[in-house]
Design a protein around this motif. Structure first.
Motif, PDB file in Angstrom:
ATOM      1  N   THR A 101      -3.146   9.487   4.571  1.00 14.53           N
ATOM      2  CA  THR A 101      -2.134   8.444   4.727  1.00 14.53           C
ATOM      3  C   THR A 101      -0.770   9.004   4.374  1.00 14.53           C
ATOM      4  O   THR A 101      -0.629   9.710   3.380  1.00 14.53           O
ATOM      5  CB  THR A 101      -2.443   7.247   3.810  1.00 14.53           C
ATOM      6  OG1 THR A 101      -3.736   6.723   4.134  1.00 14.53           O
ATOM      7  CG2 THR A 101      -1.402   6.150   3.976  1.00 14.53           C
ATOM      8  N   LEU A 103       2.681   8.188   2.960  1.00 12.25           N
ATOM      9  CA  LEU A 103       3.429   7.194   2.191  1.00 12.25           C
ATOM     10  C   LEU A 103       4.453   7.920   1.327  1.00 12.25           C
ATOM     11  O   LEU A 103       4.084   8.816   0.563  1.00 12.25           O
ATOM     12  CB  LEU A 103       2.500   6.380   1.278  1.00 12.25           C
ATOM     13  CG  LEU A 103       1.844   5.136   1.854  1.00 12.25           C
ATOM     14  CD1 LEU A 103       0.921   4.509   0.818  1.00 12.25           C
ATOM     15  CD2 LEU A 103       2.895   4.127   2.295  1.00 12.25           C
ATOM     16  N   TRP A 106       8.323   5.799  -3.819  1.00 10.27           N
ATOM     17  CA  TRP A 106       9.308   4.719  -3.730  1.00 10.27           C
ATOM     18  C   TRP A 106      10.558   5.029  -4.550  1.00 10.27           C
ATOM     19  O   TRP A 106      10.515   5.633  -5.607  1.00 10.27           O
ATOM     20  CB  TRP A 106       8.681   3.406  -4.201  1.00 10.27           C
ATOM     21  CG  TRP A 106       7.832   3.559  -5.416  1.00 10.27           C
ATOM     22  CD1 TRP A 106       8.217   3.479  -6.704  1.00 10.27           C
ATOM     23  CD2 TRP A 106       6.425   3.838  -5.437  1.00 10.27           C
ATOM     24  NE1 TRP A 106       7.150   3.691  -7.538  1.00 10.27           N
ATOM     25  CE2 TRP A 106       6.034   3.908  -6.791  1.00 10.27           C
ATOM     26  CE3 TRP A 106       5.454   4.031  -4.442  1.00 10.27           C
ATOM     27  CZ2 TRP A 106       4.728   4.170  -7.168  1.00 10.27           C
ATOM     28  CZ3 TRP A 106       4.154   4.290  -4.821  1.00 10.27           C
ATOM     29  CH2 TRP A 106       3.803   4.350  -6.172  1.00 10.27           C
ATOM     30  N   ARG A 301       7.323  -2.902  -1.205  1.00  6.54           N
ATOM     31  CA  ARG A 301       6.478  -2.667  -0.026  1.00  6.54           C
ATOM     32  C   ARG A 301       5.640  -1.403  -0.196  1.00  6.54           C
ATOM     33  O   ARG A 301       4.429  -1.398   0.064  1.00  6.54           O
ATOM     34  CB  ARG A 301       7.364  -2.555   1.207  1.00  6.54           C
ATOM     35  CG  ARG A 301       6.608  -2.213   2.481  1.00  6.54           C
ATOM     36  CD  ARG A 301       7.511  -2.220   3.689  1.00  6.54           C
ATOM     37  NE  ARG A 301       6.754  -2.016   4.911  1.00  6.54           N
ATOM     38  CZ  ARG A 301       7.245  -2.181   6.131  1.00  6.54           C
ATOM     39  NH1 ARG A 301       8.495  -2.568   6.281  1.00  6.54           N
ATOM     40  NH2 ARG A 301       6.494  -1.974   7.197  1.00  6.54           N
ATOM     41  N   LEU A 302       6.273  -0.325  -0.629  1.00  6.38           N
ATOM     42  CA  LEU A 302       5.555   0.939  -0.740  1.00  6.38           C
ATOM     43  C   LEU A 302       4.510   0.912  -1.848  1.00  6.38           C
ATOM     44  O   LEU A 302       3.421   1.469  -1.695  1.00  6.38           O
ATOM     45  CB  LEU A 302       6.549   2.077  -0.966  1.00  6.38           C
ATOM     46  CG  LEU A 302       7.535   2.332   0.184  1.00  6.38           C
ATOM     47  CD1 LEU A 302       8.479   3.458  -0.162  1.00  6.38           C
ATOM     48  CD2 LEU A 302       6.790   2.625   1.477  1.00  6.38           C
ATOM     49  N   ALA A 304       2.866  -1.717  -2.809  1.00  4.08           N
ATOM     50  CA  ALA A 304       1.752  -2.519  -2.304  1.00  4.08           C
ATOM     51  C   ALA A 304       0.874  -1.701  -1.360  1.00  4.08           C
ATOM     52  O   ALA A 304      -0.360  -1.770  -1.413  1.00  4.08           O
ATOM     53  CB  ALA A 304       2.293  -3.756  -1.594  1.00  4.08           C
ATOM     54  N   GLU A 305       1.491  -0.912  -0.490  1.00  9.39           N
ATOM     55  CA  GLU A 305       0.718  -0.097   0.440  1.00  9.39           C
ATOM     56  C   GLU A 305      -0.065   0.994  -0.292  1.00  9.39           C
ATOM     57  O   GLU A 305      -1.197   1.317   0.079  1.00  9.39           O
ATOM     58  CB  GLU A 305       1.639   0.503   1.495  1.00  9.39           C
ATOM     59  CG  GLU A 305       2.243  -0.544   2.410  1.00  9.39           C
ATOM     60  CD  GLU A 305       2.890   0.067   3.635  1.00  9.39           C
ATOM     61  OE1 GLU A 305       2.593   1.244   3.943  1.00  9.39           O
ATOM     62  OE2 GLU A 305       3.682  -0.626   4.279  1.00  9.39           O
ATOM     63  N   ASP A 308      -3.057  -0.521  -1.788  1.00 11.96           N
ATOM     64  CA  ASP A 308      -4.071  -0.773  -0.763  1.00 11.96           C
ATOM     65  C   ASP A 308      -4.913   0.477  -0.505  1.00 11.96           C
ATOM     66  O   ASP A 308      -6.130   0.393  -0.312  1.00 11.96           O
ATOM     67  CB  ASP A 308      -3.393  -1.220   0.540  1.00 11.96           C
ATOM     68  CG  ASP A 308      -2.825  -2.632   0.463  1.00 11.96           C
ATOM     69  OD1 ASP A 308      -3.210  -3.368  -0.465  1.00 11.96           O
ATOM     70  OD2 ASP A 308      -1.998  -2.972   1.325  1.00 11.96           O
ATOM     71  N   VAL A 309      -4.251   1.628  -0.479  1.00 14.33           N
ATOM     72  CA  VAL A 309      -4.977   2.880  -0.241  1.00 14.33           C
ATOM     73  C   VAL A 309      -5.972   3.144  -1.373  1.00 14.33           C
ATOM     74  O   VAL A 309      -7.137   3.492  -1.130  1.00 14.33           O
ATOM     75  CB  VAL A 309      -3.992   4.061  -0.106  1.00 14.33           C
ATOM     76  CG1 VAL A 309      -4.745   5.394  -0.072  1.00 14.33           C
ATOM     77  CG2 VAL A 309      -3.131   3.905   1.136  1.00 14.33           C
ATOM     78  N   ARG A 312      -8.827   0.718  -1.182  1.00 11.69           N
ATOM     79  CA  ARG A 312      -9.701   1.033  -0.060  1.00 11.69           C
ATOM     80  C   ARG A 312     -10.658   2.164  -0.420  1.00 11.69           C
ATOM     81  O   ARG A 312     -11.835   2.151  -0.063  1.00 11.69           O
ATOM     82  CB  ARG A 312      -8.846   1.423   1.140  1.00 11.69           C
ATOM     83  CG  ARG A 312      -9.632   1.696   2.419  1.00 11.69           C
ATOM     84  CD  ARG A 312      -8.677   1.936   3.566  1.00 11.69           C
ATOM     85  NE  ARG A 312      -7.902   3.165   3.386  1.00 11.69           N
ATOM     86  CZ  ARG A 312      -6.659   3.322   3.828  1.00 11.69           C
ATOM     87  NH1 ARG A 312      -6.033   2.334   4.446  1.00 11.69           N
ATOM     88  NH2 ARG A 312      -6.038   4.474   3.645  1.00 11.69           N
ATOM     89  N   SER A 344       4.650   5.417  10.748  1.00  9.90           N
ATOM     90  CA  SER A 344       4.143   4.109  10.330  1.00  9.90           C
ATOM     91  C   SER A 344       5.169   2.997  10.470  1.00  9.90           C
ATOM     92  O   SER A 344       4.830   1.831  10.321  1.00  9.90           O
ATOM     93  CB  SER A 344       3.694   4.171   8.867  1.00  9.90           C
ATOM     94  OG  SER A 344       2.706   5.153   8.691  1.00  9.90           O
TER      95      SER A 344
END
Length: 360
Positions: A101, A103, A106, A301-302, A304-305, A308-309, A312, A344
């Motif tokens: 991923t 990313l 931040w 935003r970053l 939170a993403e 999520d990774v 997951r 992305s």
């Protein structure tokens, strides 16, 4: 390692590449406990050391690092990198078992704001003559050489419009301090790192921010300082390869200019062009960068993403509750701001007026 082996509840491991032995600890714990790894890369080694001539391809350090890299990439369920160039470099060298991923780290957007010249105590203190400020702020790393910028500054020492500020530290800062000591230019200022509470004032004191990148460094390091400059609404001059993540960002969003390392004449020409540009046109370029950061790369935003990774990764394994975080020695560097994953995020629609001004 001992703590990881015996902690009672564990669902997964989050580990960064720095320090290198953290990934060894993660491998050992993962093998014994049977939990997944999320591997978060800040830079690539031994690639960086080899590119800087600090190690050879057959040295024990290089062999050990590549051995460790092969095993962590084969074991990690999720690999988080900072840009597409890192993906290219990793996949050319190692088989990667898990998902990759992109990313960025931040920015400290809560600590960054555009402070105007009239209300900026840092600018008033260090630039009382209100000259055009060209700023390099951050780590003066050997991987991000400042020689081209410094030589341009010395060539422009007789031009009363310019003031060059070099803020921060690192091995490359010695070059600046030696030039000041030997040549005593009145247009160059060397300052130390600024505390976080003053960053918005120091970054906003610039009229143009400079980001540098060594020719061999795309995919090895990530020019994080570009995002702090964009967050305060200042245009960017990249001195480094166009085929880089910083180059992608400048080309795609029209937030500045690019020149090659070693091209002092073009660097001087661009500096003179930007200094002569109407202030409202310069402000429009800077405002575009600020919009990109706010709408595409906000910390909320970053983060939170990124969460999520990690979730997951752990969701795919038998639940063992809490995750163990193997701390990075340089985790603060991951919070200073970086380039976003262009794959992305859709680009903002180009502003023809801004694009034309940047292109001239």
């Amino acid at each position: 390692i001992m703590r990881g082996l015996f902690v009672r509840r564990m669902a997964g491991i989050l580990v960064s590449r720095s320090p290198p032995m953290a990934s060894f600890a993660a491998l050992a714990i993962s093998l014994v406990r049977g939990v997944p790894i999320t591997y978060w890369l800040m830079d690539l080694n031994p690639d960086q050391a080899a590119s800087l001539g600090k190690t050879s391809a057959r040295s024990p350090f290089t062999r050990a690092m590549r051995w460790l890299n092969r095993r962590i990439y084969a074991r990690a369920r999720e690999v988080v990198v900072l840009d597409r160039f890192m993906i290219d470099r990793i996949e050319r060298q190692y088989p990667v078992r898990g998902r990759i991923t992109v990313l960025p780290p931040w920015p400290h957007d809560e600590a960054l704001a555009d402070v105007g010249p009239g209300s900026n105590p840092f600018r008033a203190e260090h630039n009382p003559q209100e000259r055009f400020v060209v700023m390099y702020s951050g780590n003066h790393s050997l991987a991000s050489p400042i020689t081209t910028l410094l030589e341009a500054a010395l060539w422009l020492r007789q031009d009363p419009r310019f003031l060059f500020m070099f803020i921060g530290g690192g091995l490359g800062k010695r070059e600046v301090d030696e030039a000041i000591a030997i040549q005593r230019p009145a247009n160059i200022v060397s300052l130390p790192y600024q505390p976080l509470e003053r960053i918005q004032f120091s970054l906003s004191a610039a009229d143009l921010h400079v980001v540098t990148l060594g020719n061999d460094m795309p995919g090895i390091i990530h020019p994080c300082k570009i995002y702090g400059a964009m967050a305060v609404g200042r245009p960017i001059l990249l001195i480094g390869p166009r085929r880089s993540h910083a180059g992608d960002l400048i080309d795609r969003f029209h937030v500045g200019w690019q020149v090659d390392q070693g091209d002092v004449a073009t660097t001087i020409a661009v500096l003179e062009q930007v200094a002569s540009m109407a202030a409202d046109k310069r402000d429009a370029i800077g405002a575009r960068g600020r919009t990109v950061v706010r709408e595409r790369f906000a910390k909320s935003r970053l983060c939170a993403e990124f969460c999520d990774v990690v979730e997951r990764s752990m969701a795919a394994a038998p639940a063992r509750e809490d995750a163990l975080v193997v701390p990075a020695a340089n985790s603060a560097a991951a919070a200073t701001g970086a380039l976003g994953p262009l794959s992305s995020f859709e680009s903002l629609p180009p502003d023809p007026a801004v694009a034309a001004e940047v292109a001239t």
